[in-house]
Write a protein that holds these residues in place. Structure first.
Motif, PDB file in Angstrom:
ATOM      1  N   GLY A 152       0.827  -1.200   0.000  1.00  0.00           N
ATOM      2  CA  GLY A 152       0.000   0.000   0.000  1.00  0.00           C
ATOM      3  C   GLY A 152       0.863   1.253   0.000  1.00  0.00           C
ATOM      4  O   GLY A 152       1.919   1.299  -0.626  1.00  0.00           O
ATOM      5  N   ALA A 153       0.417   2.265   0.723  1.00  0.00           N
ATOM      6  CA  ALA A 153       1.122   3.547   0.737  1.00  0.00           C
ATOM      7  C   ALA A 153       2.260   3.570   1.749  1.00  0.00           C
ATOM      8  O   ALA A 153       2.143   3.043   2.847  1.00  0.00           O
ATOM      9  CB  ALA A 153       0.138   4.666   1.053  1.00  0.00           C
ATOM     10  N   ALA A 154       3.355   4.189   1.333  1.00  0.00           N
ATOM     11  CA  ALA A 154       4.438   4.575   2.247  1.00  0.00           C
ATOM     12  C   ALA A 154       4.780   6.001   1.844  1.00  0.00           C
ATOM     13  O   ALA A 154       5.537   6.238   0.905  1.00  0.00           O
ATOM     14  CB  ALA A 154       5.644   3.655   2.112  1.00  0.00           C
ATOM     15  N   ALA A 155       4.169   6.949   2.529  1.00  0.00           N
ATOM     16  CA  ALA A 155       4.256   8.339   2.111  1.00  0.00           C
ATOM     17  C   ALA A 155       4.797   9.227   3.221  1.00  0.00           C
ATOM     18  O   ALA A 155       4.679   8.899   4.406  1.00  0.00           O
ATOM     19  CB  ALA A 155       2.874   8.841   1.689  1.00  0.00           C
ATOM     20  N   GLY A 156       5.397  10.349   2.827  1.00  0.00           N
ATOM     21  CA  GLY A 156       5.867  11.323   3.804  1.00  0.00           C
ATOM     22  C   GLY A 156       6.789  10.717   4.832  1.00  0.00           C
ATOM     23  O   GLY A 156       7.777  10.056   4.499  1.00  0.00           O
ATOM     24  N   LEU A 157       6.455  10.912   6.109  1.00  0.00           N
ATOM     25  CA  LEU A 157       7.274  10.359   7.189  1.00  0.00           C
ATOM     26  C   LEU A 157       7.329   8.839   7.120  1.00  0.00           C
ATOM     27  O   LEU A 157       8.340   8.230   7.479  1.00  0.00           O
ATOM     28  CB  LEU A 157       6.725  10.821   8.546  1.00  0.00           C
TER      29      LEU A 157
END
Length: 260
Positions: free
Chosen positions: A106-111
């Protein structure tokens, strides 16, 4: 150790840290940031652990900072306090005396993406969404995002990725050198466990010693970048562009930035 927003399990020389706010795609609020820092610092004292797996519960690794928490009028996120914990977690991760493996789906975003990039080995599923997307709400990367990007892909490409906020799938991220391996959907953690088992069947003590040699010489630079990220993020949080960015996010519209 028990936590509100994550879990840690130990099996012999292997530990697994799971981000556990699945209802919010593991978006990081102030509590989670503090607990990750505390957990990683605690692991420094666990001399029997030689490999650490990091993963997210539910549909994503982590959607990054919790924007709803940033906007909460009843419990506003104190940026200066938060940045202390963000810096703690980044330094603790980079200096861990064990091999770290990130399993991304899935998502691994920003921090969340900064946390992933700080690991020694990164495995991501092909349809993952990886993004250093702080720019989308008028912020700079934190959690040593600048440092980890520079280590992985160098300064010119790091700037391009930071400034564009581009979302990458697993194959795109691999081609850029941001991650180490791509798997099919639903297979990242299984592959991470296989790699962990191979490390534990190897002279892993020597591997950890080499990691320490390579990382120790860079700790001063890491600390300097973390200080700059903290001061810059504090300033950006007060900028008009950031306020417009998060308001546009909530209202699901295109932001109108003025460079202020």
């Amino acid at each position: 150790m028990t936590y509100e927003t994550l879990t840690i399990e130990k099996t012999g020389r292997l530990a697994t840290l799971t981000l556990n706010r699945p209802h919010s795609m593991n978006a990081m609020n102030a509590i989670m940031m503090k607990e990750i820092a505390e957990a990683l610092e605690w692991l420094h004292e666990e001399e029997t652990v030689q490999v650490l797996l990091i993963k997210g519960e539910g549909r994503a690794f982590s959607a990054g900072g919790d924007i709803k928490a940033m906007l909460d009028p009843n419990s506003p996120m104190d940026i200066d306090t938060v940045m202390v914990d963000v810096s703690r977690l980044a330094k603790a991760l980079y200096t861990l005396p064990m091999i770290t493996i990130a399993s991304v789906h899935g998502a691994a975003a920003g921090l969340g993406f900064s946390l992933v990039l700080g690991c020694d080995v990164v495995i991501a599923e092909e349809n993952s969404k990886l993004a250093m997307n702080f720019i989308g709400i008028g912020l700079v990367p934190d959690g040593a995002g600048h440092f980890f990007l520079k280590e992985r892909i160098g300064i010119p490409k790091a700037k391009q990725l930071i400034w564009s906020g581009k979302v990458l799938n697993g194959h795109d991220a691999l081609a850029l050198g941001l991650i180490d391996e791509v798997t099919a959907e639903g297979r990242a953690f299984e592959r991470a466990e296989d790699i962990a088992a191979k490390f534990l069947a190897s002279p892993v003590k020597a591997m950890i010693a080499s990691k320490n040699i390579l990382h120790t010489q860079n700790v001063h630079e890491l600390e300097s970048i973390l200080a700059l990220e903290s001061s810059s993020q504090s300033a950006m949080r007060r900028s008009e562009d950031h306020l417009e960015g998060i308001q546009a996010f909530v209202e699901k519209r295109k932001p109108h930035y003025k460079g202020e």
